[in-house]
Design a protein around this motif. Structure first.
Motif, PDB file in Angstrom:
ATOM      1  N   GLU A 125      45.074  43.263  29.659  1.00 56.98           N
ATOM      2  CA  GLU A 125      44.098  43.847  30.929  1.00 56.98           C
ATOM      3  C   GLU A 125      42.641  43.807  30.431  1.00 56.98           C
ATOM      4  O   GLU A 125      41.971  43.526  31.330  1.00 56.98           O
ATOM      5  CB  GLU A 125      44.748  45.275  31.136  1.00 56.98           C
ATOM      6  N   LYS A 126      42.262  43.998  29.308  1.00 53.23           N
ATOM      7  CA  LYS A 126      41.003  43.885  28.907  1.00 53.23           C
ATOM      8  C   LYS A 126      40.599  42.427  28.972  1.00 53.23           C
ATOM      9  O   LYS A 126      39.180  42.353  29.460  1.00 53.23           O
ATOM     10  CB  LYS A 126      40.828  44.258  27.303  1.00 53.23           C
ATOM     11  N   ASP A 127      41.249  41.589  28.758  1.00 51.88           N
ATOM     12  CA  ASP A 127      40.557  40.184  28.921  1.00 51.88           C
ATOM     13  C   ASP A 127      40.440  39.764  30.580  1.00 51.88           C
ATOM     14  O   ASP A 127      39.426  39.339  30.729  1.00 51.88           O
ATOM     15  CB  ASP A 127      41.982  39.033  28.591  1.00 51.88           C
ATOM     16  N   ALA A 139      39.816  42.116  32.729  1.00 44.55           N
ATOM     17  CA  ALA A 139      38.539  43.087  32.785  1.00 44.55           C
ATOM     18  C   ALA A 139      37.049  42.178  32.542  1.00 44.55           C
ATOM     19  O   ALA A 139      36.188  42.430  33.084  1.00 44.55           O
ATOM     20  CB  ALA A 139      38.598  44.257  32.409  1.00 44.55           C
ATOM     21  N   ASP A 140      37.133  41.710  31.358  1.00 48.72           N
ATOM     22  CA  ASP A 140      36.125  41.095  30.906  1.00 48.72           C
ATOM     23  C   ASP A 140      35.543  40.004  31.592  1.00 48.72           C
ATOM     24  O   ASP A 140      34.519  39.517  31.784  1.00 48.72           O
ATOM     25  CB  ASP A 140      36.413  40.586  29.242  1.00 48.72           C
ATOM     26  N   VAL A 141      36.607  39.019  31.873  1.00 48.45           N
ATOM     27  CA  VAL A 141      36.243  37.741  32.618  1.00 48.45           C
ATOM     28  C   VAL A 141      35.680  38.249  34.049  1.00 48.45           C
ATOM     29  O   VAL A 141      34.624  37.615  34.467  1.00 48.45           O
ATOM     30  CB  VAL A 141      37.384  37.252  32.771  1.00 48.45           C
ATOM     31  N   ARG A 200      33.978  41.052  34.618  1.00 45.12           N
ATOM     32  CA  ARG A 200      32.657  41.550  34.639  1.00 45.12           C
ATOM     33  C   ARG A 200      31.680  40.769  34.168  1.00 45.12           C
ATOM     34  O   ARG A 200      30.542  40.825  34.520  1.00 45.12           O
ATOM     35  CB  ARG A 200      32.903  42.806  33.212  1.00 45.12           C
ATOM     36  N   ASP A 201      32.122  39.583  33.436  1.00 43.70           N
ATOM     37  CA  ASP A 201      31.135  38.520  33.129  1.00 43.70           C
ATOM     38  C   ASP A 201      31.327  37.340  34.365  1.00 43.70           C
ATOM     39  O   ASP A 201      30.663  36.227  33.794  1.00 43.70           O
ATOM     40  CB  ASP A 201      31.411  37.882  31.789  1.00 43.70           C
ATOM     41  N   CYS A 202      31.634  37.610  35.389  1.00 38.76           N
ATOM     42  CA  CYS A 202      31.806  36.680  36.219  1.00 38.76           C
ATOM     43  C   CYS A 202      30.519  35.624  36.540  1.00 38.76           C
ATOM     44  O   CYS A 202      30.628  34.720  36.994  1.00 38.76           O
ATOM     45  CB  CYS A 202      32.608  36.848  37.433  1.00 38.76           C
ATOM     46  N   THR A 230      28.523  34.599  34.474  1.00 34.91           N
ATOM     47  CA  THR A 230      28.430  33.755  33.314  1.00 34.91           C
ATOM     48  C   THR A 230      29.414  32.771  33.277  1.00 34.91           C
ATOM     49  O   THR A 230      29.450  31.647  33.177  1.00 34.91           O
ATOM     50  CB  THR A 230      28.484  34.597  32.150  1.00 34.91           C
TER      51      THR A 230
END
Length: 133
Positions: A12-14, A16-18, A20-22, A24
């Motif tokens: 789930e963190k992966d 969320a990270d993608v 959040r950094d969309c 980039t």
């Protein structure tokens, strides 16, 4: 933890990270998800090739599009361009370590498409019939 097809562990963190950094991630996904990029990566997966070898293997790609694609892949560190001091100079392209790491999911995606092509085409046909197209 989510287990995806192909045994890639995605948390789930992966996800969320993608997301959040969309800002980039999106431009890079756009490049690596481009059909010409995918076909160049697949072609170079078998080893170094010269420009015309690549062009012959990828049906329908123009010289200009292949040049753009190779330059973008070189810029992003996925392709190594080597010029040999011959007359005329010869240029060869090969995947870098980063490009080889990209080739694994790209080949998996290509395999998925081939394995599901009949189902996808049937869905497209149903959609066109349903929507009058």
């Amino acid at each position: 933890m989510i287990l995806e097809p192909g045994h890639i562990n995605v948390t789930e963190k992966d996800i969320a990270d993608v997301l959040r950094d969309c800002k980039t991630v999106a431009p890079i996904l756009s490049q690596v998800g481009d059909k010409w990029t995918v076909l160049v990566i697949v072609t170079l997966n078998h080893g170094p090739k010269r420009f015309n070898e690549i062009k012959r293997k990828i049906t329908g790609i123009s010289q200009q599009m292949l040049t753009r694609t190779l330059k973008a892949l070189e810029r992003d560190g996925m392709v190594i361009r080597t010029t040999f001091p011959t007359n005329p100079p010869q240029v060869q392209y090969e995947l870098s370590d980063l490009g080889r790491s990209l080739s694994k999911p790209v080949l998996a995606l290509g395999t998925w498409v081939r394995n599901n092509l009949v189902e996808i085409e049937a869905a497209r046909e149903r959609y066109q019939q349903k929507n009058g197209g």
